[in-house]
Motif scaffolding. Structure first.
Motif, PDB file in Angstrom:
ATOM      1  N   VAL A  73      56.355  41.454  38.468  1.00 41.12           N
ATOM      2  CA  VAL A  73      55.310  41.242  39.473  1.00 41.12           C
ATOM      3  C   VAL A  73      54.321  40.178  39.001  1.00 41.12           C
ATOM      4  CG1 VAL A  73      53.360  42.306  40.669  1.00 41.12           C
ATOM      5  CG2 VAL A  73      55.520  43.549  40.430  1.00 41.12           C
ATOM      6  N   GLN A  74      53.958  39.298  39.920  1.00 37.76           N
ATOM      7  CA  GLN A  74      52.928  38.301  39.669  1.00 37.76           C
ATOM      8  C   GLN A  74      51.764  38.532  40.625  1.00 37.76           C
ATOM      9  OE1 GLN A  74      54.605  34.340  39.806  1.00 37.76           O
ATOM     10  NE2 GLN A  74      56.548  35.074  38.994  1.00 37.76           N
ATOM     11  N   ARG A  75      50.571  38.286  40.148  1.00 36.87           N
ATOM     12  CA  ARG A  75      49.386  38.409  40.990  1.00 36.87           C
ATOM     13  C   ARG A  75      48.686  37.066  41.066  1.00 36.87           C
ATOM     14  NH1 ARG A  75      48.543  43.132  44.067  1.00 36.87           N
ATOM     15  NH2 ARG A  75      49.711  44.793  43.047  1.00 36.87           N
ATOM     16  N   SER A  76      48.476  36.587  42.278  1.00 33.18           N
ATOM     17  CA  SER A  76      47.894  35.261  42.460  1.00 33.18           C
ATOM     18  C   SER A  76      46.393  35.310  42.765  1.00 33.18           C
ATOM     19  CB  SER A  76      48.636  34.514  43.575  1.00 33.18           C
ATOM     20  OG  SER A  76      48.538  35.229  44.792  1.00 33.18           O
ATOM     21  N   SER A  77      45.818  36.492  42.742  1.00 36.30           N
ATOM     22  CA  SER A  77      44.364  36.622  42.901  1.00 36.30           C
ATOM     23  C   SER A  77      43.910  37.800  42.049  1.00 36.30           C
ATOM     24  CB  SER A  77      43.996  36.827  44.374  1.00 36.30           C
ATOM     25  OG  SER A  77      44.597  37.996  44.884  1.00 36.30           O
ATOM     26  N   PRO A  78      42.633  37.823  41.652  1.00 37.10           N
ATOM     27  CA  PRO A  78      42.141  38.910  40.798  1.00 37.10           C
ATOM     28  C   PRO A  78      42.417  40.284  41.399  1.00 37.10           C
ATOM     29  CG  PRO A  78      40.526  37.152  40.904  1.00 37.10           C
ATOM     30  CD  PRO A  78      41.580  36.818  41.926  1.00 37.10           C
ATOM     31  N   THR A  79      42.993  41.163  40.574  1.00 38.50           N
ATOM     32  CA  THR A  79      43.351  42.520  40.988  1.00 38.50           C
ATOM     33  C   THR A  79      42.718  43.505  40.014  1.00 38.50           C
ATOM     34  OG1 THR A  79      45.466  41.684  41.845  1.00 38.50           O
ATOM     35  CG2 THR A  79      45.257  44.072  41.517  1.00 38.50           C
ATOM     36  N   GLN A  80      42.044  44.511  40.512  1.00 39.47           N
ATOM     37  CA  GLN A  80      41.306  45.415  39.639  1.00 39.47           C
ATOM     38  C   GLN A  80      42.250  46.271  38.793  1.00 39.47           C
ATOM     39  OE1 GLN A  80      38.251  47.708  41.537  1.00 39.47           O
ATOM     40  NE2 GLN A  80      37.669  48.773  39.671  1.00 39.47           N
ATOM     41  N   VAL A  81      41.893  46.396  37.513  1.00 36.26           N
ATOM     42  CA  VAL A  81      42.635  47.229  36.575  1.00 36.26           C
ATOM     43  C   VAL A  81      41.989  48.611  36.562  1.00 36.26           C
ATOM     44  CG1 VAL A  81      43.379  47.522  34.193  1.00 36.26           C
ATOM     45  CG2 VAL A  81      43.229  45.218  35.178  1.00 36.26           C
ATOM     46  N   GLY A  82      42.638  49.593  37.163  1.00 37.95           N
ATOM     47  CA  GLY A  82      42.070  50.933  37.225  1.00 37.95           C
ATOM     48  C   GLY A  82      40.791  50.963  38.039  1.00 37.95           C
ATOM     49  N   THR A  83      39.960  51.968  37.758  1.00 41.88           N
ATOM     50  CA  THR A  83      38.709  52.119  38.515  1.00 41.88           C
ATOM     51  C   THR A  83      37.476  52.182  37.627  1.00 41.88           C
ATOM     52  OG1 THR A  83      38.954  54.533  38.496  1.00 41.88           O
ATOM     53  CG2 THR A  83      39.905  53.347  40.370  1.00 41.88           C
ATOM     54  N   ASP A  84      37.658  52.070  36.314  1.00 45.97           N
ATOM     55  CA  ASP A  84      36.525  52.208  35.396  1.00 45.97           C
ATOM     56  C   ASP A  84      35.499  51.097  35.593  1.00 45.97           C
ATOM     57  OD1 ASP A  84      37.646  54.441  34.355  1.00 45.97           O
ATOM     58  OD2 ASP A  84      38.329  53.531  32.492  1.00 45.97           O
ATOM     59  N   THR A  85      34.246  51.425  35.342  1.00 49.24           N
ATOM     60  CA  THR A  85      33.142  50.463  35.456  1.00 49.24           C
ATOM     61  C   THR A  85      32.432  50.290  34.117  1.00 49.24           C
ATOM     62  OG1 THR A  85      31.620  52.214  36.122  1.00 49.24           O
ATOM     63  CG2 THR A  85      32.781  51.034  37.883  1.00 49.24           C
ATOM     64  N   THR A  86      33.161  50.539  33.018  1.00 45.86           N
ATOM     65  CA  THR A  86      32.536  50.526  31.691  1.00 45.86           C
ATOM     66  C   THR A  86      33.183  49.528  30.742  1.00 45.86           C
ATOM     67  OG1 THR A  86      33.970  52.370  31.010  1.00 45.86           O
ATOM     68  CG2 THR A  86      31.779  52.923  31.858  1.00 45.86           C
ATOM     69  N   TRP A  87      33.910  48.535  31.281  1.00 46.71           N
ATOM     70  CA  TRP A  87      34.528  47.544  30.407  1.00 46.71           C
ATOM     71  C   TRP A  87      33.471  46.618  29.827  1.00 46.71           C
ATOM     72  CZ3 TRP A  87      39.285  48.459  28.916  1.00 46.71           C
ATOM     73  CH2 TRP A  87      40.114  49.231  29.742  1.00 46.71           C
ATOM     74  N   SER A  88      33.674  46.200  28.580  1.00 41.15           N
ATOM     75  CA  SER A  88      32.658  45.416  27.883  1.00 41.15           C
ATOM     76  C   SER A  88      33.193  44.056  27.442  1.00 41.15           C
ATOM     77  CB  SER A  88      32.134  46.220  26.675  1.00 41.15           C
ATOM     78  OG  SER A  88      31.187  45.483  25.957  1.00 41.15           O
TER      79      SER A  88
END
Length: 226
Positions: free
Chosen positions: A60-75
């Protein structure tokens, strides 16, 4: 968007805005990863070895930003060799992508992990600073106490543990170490590009080891340093 194996290709010759408010990004070869201001993580590009972290088939290729999971705590995060290494604001360390030679530091076999997986249980990894993370054939990360931990491929001494090929080829983690091992010293930053590794200690001294490609170790010779 999602494309097939052979999407139409064209170049963009001037800066073009991606929607949203972003805090950090990194483009690594055939994939890109970015964190939004709200702490969500996004990826796009080729999904080879699950390196997009989207729990999808590697084709699979993604040609636009796709969210990884649902977490809001990435740093903070870094990319390399079909792997992504990242921290969350709670001090945990996460990784996904290709797992050859123990490259994900998860002390497991398997060729790939297609969604973020925590390395160990420690909550004292340095957050908010991508210079504390490095990933190539081997991975490395610095804790808040300045200790440096490293894992993965060791064909050319890139783990800095004064050894080469520490495991026989029939162990499932051949030519590498599959969980983080400490390198002595107190460290400020770490960098790698597949073979060679460079680290800066808090006392201002610079250290290099691994494969001396084209003299890249800066040691006036072509000898591998382990």
């Amino acid at each position: 968007g999602q494309n097939g194996a052979n999407p139409a290709m064209h170049s963009v010759s001037s800066p073009t805005q991606l929607p949203g408010s972003w805090s950090d990004n990194f483009c690594g070869g055939k994939i890109s990863v970015a964190v939004k201001a709200n702490g969500t993580l996004w990826s796009w590009g080729y999904g080879t070895y699950g390196c997009l972290g989207l729990n999808e088939a590697p084709s699979v290729q993604r040609s636009s930003p796709t969210q990884v999971g649902t977490d809001t705590t990435w740093s903070s995060f870094t990319l390399g060799s079909f792997r992504t290494l990242a921290t969350k604001t709670d001090g945990t360390l996460w990784i996904w992508g290709q797992n050859t030679y123990g490259g994900l530091g998860l002390n497991t076999g398997g060729n790939e992990y297609s969604s973020p997986t925590q390395i160990g249980t420690s909550t004292d990894w340095t957050t908010g600073d991508s210079t504390k993370l490095a990933i190539g054939n081997s991975g490395a990360a610095i804790k808040t106490d300045g200790t440096l931990w490293i894992w993965g491929g060791n064909q050319r001494g890139e783990l800095g543990l004064n050894q080469y090929n520490p495991y026989p080829s029939d162990t499932g983690v051949s030519r590498g170490i599959s969980s983080p091992a400490q390198i002595p010293g107190t460290w400020k930053s770490i960098r790698t590009e597949n073979g060679p590794i460079a680290g800066l200690k808090t006392d201002g001294t610079l250290w290099t080891w691994g494969e001396p490609i084209a003299g890249i170790l800066g040691l006036n010779d072509n000898v591998q340093r382990s």
